[in-house]
Design a protein around this motif. Sequence first.
Motif, PDB file in Angstrom:
ATOM      1  N   UNK A  49      50.886  68.054  59.677  1.00 21.85           N
ATOM      2  CA  UNK A  49      51.949  67.266  60.278  1.00 21.85           C
ATOM      3  C   UNK A  49      53.269  67.277  59.530  1.00 21.85           C
ATOM      4  N   UNK A  50      53.424  68.188  58.565  1.00 25.77           N
ATOM      5  CA  UNK A  50      54.675  68.265  57.800  1.00 25.77           C
ATOM      6  C   UNK A  50      55.673  69.125  58.581  1.00 25.77           C
ATOM      7  N   UNK A  51      56.819  68.564  58.989  1.00 26.97           N
ATOM      8  CA  UNK A  51      57.752  69.307  59.853  1.00 26.97           C
ATOM      9  C   UNK A  51      58.143  70.679  59.325  1.00 26.97           C
ATOM     10  N   UNK A  52      58.411  70.788  58.023  1.00 31.29           N
ATOM     11  CA  UNK A  52      58.823  72.097  57.490  1.00 31.29           C
ATOM     12  C   UNK A  52      57.704  73.122  57.634  1.00 31.29           C
ATOM     13  N   UNK A  53      56.452  72.695  57.384  1.00 31.42           N
ATOM     14  CA  UNK A  53      55.324  73.613  57.543  1.00 31.42           C
ATOM     15  C   UNK A  53      55.138  73.980  59.018  1.00 31.42           C
ATOM     16  N   UNK A  54      55.375  73.016  59.891  1.00 32.35           N
ATOM     17  CA  UNK A  54      55.280  73.304  61.332  1.00 32.35           C
ATOM     18  C   UNK A  54      56.296  74.380  61.708  1.00 32.35           C
ATOM     19  N   UNK A  55      57.522  74.247  61.211  1.00 32.47           N
ATOM     20  CA  UNK A  55      58.563  75.242  61.522  1.00 32.47           C
ATOM     21  C   UNK A  55      58.150  76.634  61.061  1.00 32.47           C
ATOM     22  N   UNK A  56      57.672  76.720  59.819  1.00 29.75           N
ATOM     23  CA  UNK A  56      57.265  78.016  59.267  1.00 29.75           C
ATOM     24  C   UNK A  56      56.118  78.604  60.078  1.00 29.75           C
ATOM     25  N   UNK A  57      55.118  77.759  60.360  1.00 31.04           N
ATOM     26  CA  UNK A  57      53.893  78.231  61.002  1.00 31.04           C
ATOM     27  C   UNK A  57      54.133  78.635  62.454  1.00 31.04           C
ATOM     28  N   UNK A  58      54.828  77.791  63.215  1.00 35.22           N
ATOM     29  CA  UNK A  58      55.033  78.090  64.633  1.00 35.22           C
ATOM     30  C   UNK A  58      55.982  79.279  64.793  1.00 35.22           C
ATOM     31  N   UNK A  59      56.959  79.408  63.897  1.00 36.87           N
ATOM     32  CA  UNK A  59      57.835  80.578  63.939  1.00 36.87           C
ATOM     33  C   UNK A  59      57.015  81.859  63.785  1.00 36.87           C
ATOM     34  N   UNK A  60      56.067  81.853  62.830  1.00 39.45           N
ATOM     35  CA  UNK A  60      55.211  83.038  62.635  1.00 39.45           C
ATOM     36  C   UNK A  60      54.281  83.235  63.829  1.00 39.45           C
ATOM     37  N   UNK A  61      53.803  82.123  64.419  1.00 42.38           N
ATOM     38  CA  UNK A  61      52.946  82.233  65.596  1.00 42.38           C
ATOM     39  C   UNK A  61      53.671  82.934  66.741  1.00 42.38           C
ATOM     40  N   UNK A  62      54.929  82.572  66.944  1.00 42.31           N
ATOM     41  CA  UNK A  62      55.694  83.173  68.038  1.00 42.31           C
ATOM     42  C   UNK A  62      55.964  84.654  67.777  1.00 42.31           C
ATOM     43  N   UNK A  63      56.208  84.992  66.510  1.00 46.50           N
ATOM     44  CA  UNK A  63      56.375  86.407  66.171  1.00 46.50           C
ATOM     45  C   UNK A  63      55.080  87.165  66.423  1.00 46.50           C
ATOM     46  N   UNK A  64      53.944  86.564  66.027  1.00 43.55           N
ATOM     47  CA  UNK A  64      52.634  87.176  66.261  1.00 43.55           C
ATOM     48  C   UNK A  64      52.394  87.345  67.762  1.00 43.55           C
ATOM     49  N   UNK A  65      52.725  86.292  68.535  1.00 45.34           N
ATOM     50  CA  UNK A  65      52.541  86.373  69.980  1.00 45.34           C
ATOM     51  C   UNK A  65      53.370  87.483  70.600  1.00 45.34           C
ATOM     52  N   UNK A  66      54.589  87.673  70.078  1.00 41.74           N
ATOM     53  CA  UNK A  66      55.453  88.754  70.561  1.00 41.74           C
ATOM     54  C   UNK A  66      54.839  90.119  70.249  1.00 41.74           C
ATOM     55  N   UNK A  67      54.352  90.281  69.021  1.00 39.99           N
ATOM     56  CA  UNK A  67      53.773  91.562  68.619  1.00 39.99           C
ATOM     57  C   UNK A  67      52.516  91.891  69.422  1.00 39.99           C
ATOM     58  N   UNK A  68      51.731  90.835  69.709  1.00 40.37           N
ATOM     59  CA  UNK A  68      50.477  91.055  70.430  1.00 40.37           C
ATOM     60  C   UNK A  68      50.655  90.918  71.939  1.00 40.37           C
ATOM     61  N   UNK A  69      51.916  90.666  72.377  1.00 40.32           N
ATOM     62  CA  UNK A  69      52.236  90.515  73.793  1.00 40.32           C
ATOM     63  C   UNK A  69      51.416  89.416  74.447  1.00 40.32           C
ATOM     64  N   UNK A  70      51.373  88.264  73.803  1.00 39.53           N
ATOM     65  CA  UNK A  70      50.631  87.109  74.312  1.00 39.53           C
ATOM     66  C   UNK A  70      51.546  86.240  75.173  1.00 39.53           C
ATOM     67  N   UNK A  71      51.073  85.847  76.332  1.00 41.94           N
ATOM     68  CA  UNK A  71      51.816  84.911  77.173  1.00 41.94           C
ATOM     69  C   UNK A  71      51.556  83.476  76.724  1.00 41.94           C
ATOM     70  N   UNK A  72      50.383  83.247  76.156  1.00 42.30           N
ATOM     71  CA  UNK A  72      49.990  81.933  75.671  1.00 42.30           C
ATOM     72  C   UNK A  72      49.493  82.067  74.228  1.00 42.30           C
ATOM     73  N   UNK A  73      49.874  81.122  73.382  1.00 40.01           N
ATOM     74  CA  UNK A  73      49.403  81.141  71.991  1.00 40.01           C
ATOM     75  C   UNK A  73      47.989  80.593  71.960  1.00 40.01           C
ATOM     76  N   UNK A  74      47.032  81.439  71.664  1.00 44.05           N
ATOM     77  CA  UNK A  74      45.623  81.072  71.742  1.00 44.05           C
ATOM     78  C   UNK A  74      45.107  80.523  70.425  1.00 44.05           C
ATOM     79  N   UNK A  75      43.916  79.928  70.487  1.00 40.95           N
ATOM     80  CA  UNK A  75      43.255  79.417  69.279  1.00 40.95           C
ATOM     81  C   UNK A  75      42.981  80.563  68.314  1.00 40.95           C
TER      82      UNK A  75
END
Length: 345
Positions: A230-256
């Motif tokens: 629940x730390x906002x800075x960690x959320x920013x870092x983590x979700x930013x990387x998630x979106x980059x990962x989703x782009x690379x893997x061509x994901x429409x939805x960020x999965x578990x």
Amino acid sequence: MYESYYGFTERPFQLSPDPRFFFATSHHQRALSYLQYGLDQGEGFIVITGPIGTGKTTIARNLLANIADENIVAAQLVTTKLAPEELLELVAAEFKIPVEGNNKADILQSIENFLVTLHNQGKRALLLVDEAQNLPAETVEELRMLSNFQLDNKPLIQSFLLGQEELKDIISAPDMEQFRQRIIASAHLKPLNLEEVKDYINHRLSQANCNKETLFSDDAFKLIFEKTLGVPRKINIFVDRLLLFGFLEELETITINAINEVAEEMAVELTGSLNGQNLTNEQKAQPLVVNSSENVENIKNVLREVEEILETSIQQKVKMTRYIDKLLKQKNREYAELQSKEAEN
């Protein structure tokens, strides 16, 4: 990056504080209300504390961005371990106060002259001190001495202190009683709870004009909460990387599965070590005995871990190569479309 893939107008999870992305939880709203109350009072100290990454600097930036009173002249300091005279020099520099001479008395006289001039113009000074936990006690005391500058029974300068939890220890010291008596309000920020994490992420996505309501599921929000605490800075870092990962893997939805894979890649960044544990001094000091079967097995385990780390590193490099390749193809398509439009015109 991933902005065009997901239809964002900008990156929603940048680390640099941006008032446009400010999200007020109950704790943040209370802290902001205290700061606003302090502004209205025009005297005393306001103290905002909280763990690293909980949004103290964002609150300060939000306050500065929304000050509607033209009679308030504000400056913000991001401190290191400053001696009292160094603090005064920095205050003079941030308020752009010309100083004649180079001793403490000269600096104080220049600051006082500046504050009196503001007062005569119907204005007053506001000093925001970020990372205030780094200030030695004697430097915090110097801030109190600055608050003694008064004219017509009105303080000429007001200070807000924002810092990590160690700031509370400094202020609680027995010899800080006079400073404590001038604190008119204080607040302590906490990490976000699960519902706040969901609202925080959706708020930032909305600010970036995201129109994908199914980008994250409720289970995904819960897992992100668990990974970032629940730390906002960690959320920013983590979700930013998630979106980059989703782009690379061509994901429409960020999965578990995507969240778990990125969390494994980012274990060092999110926990500070590969397994979140530190070796004790005793463990570090033990010599390596090669002829022990137990130590041979330990060496094998270490080598396996190294192999896994290297494999992960190679996978990341492969993904980055794919990202660059995809980005080049995207730019080529955009260039071809531009050329086609120009040819039609």
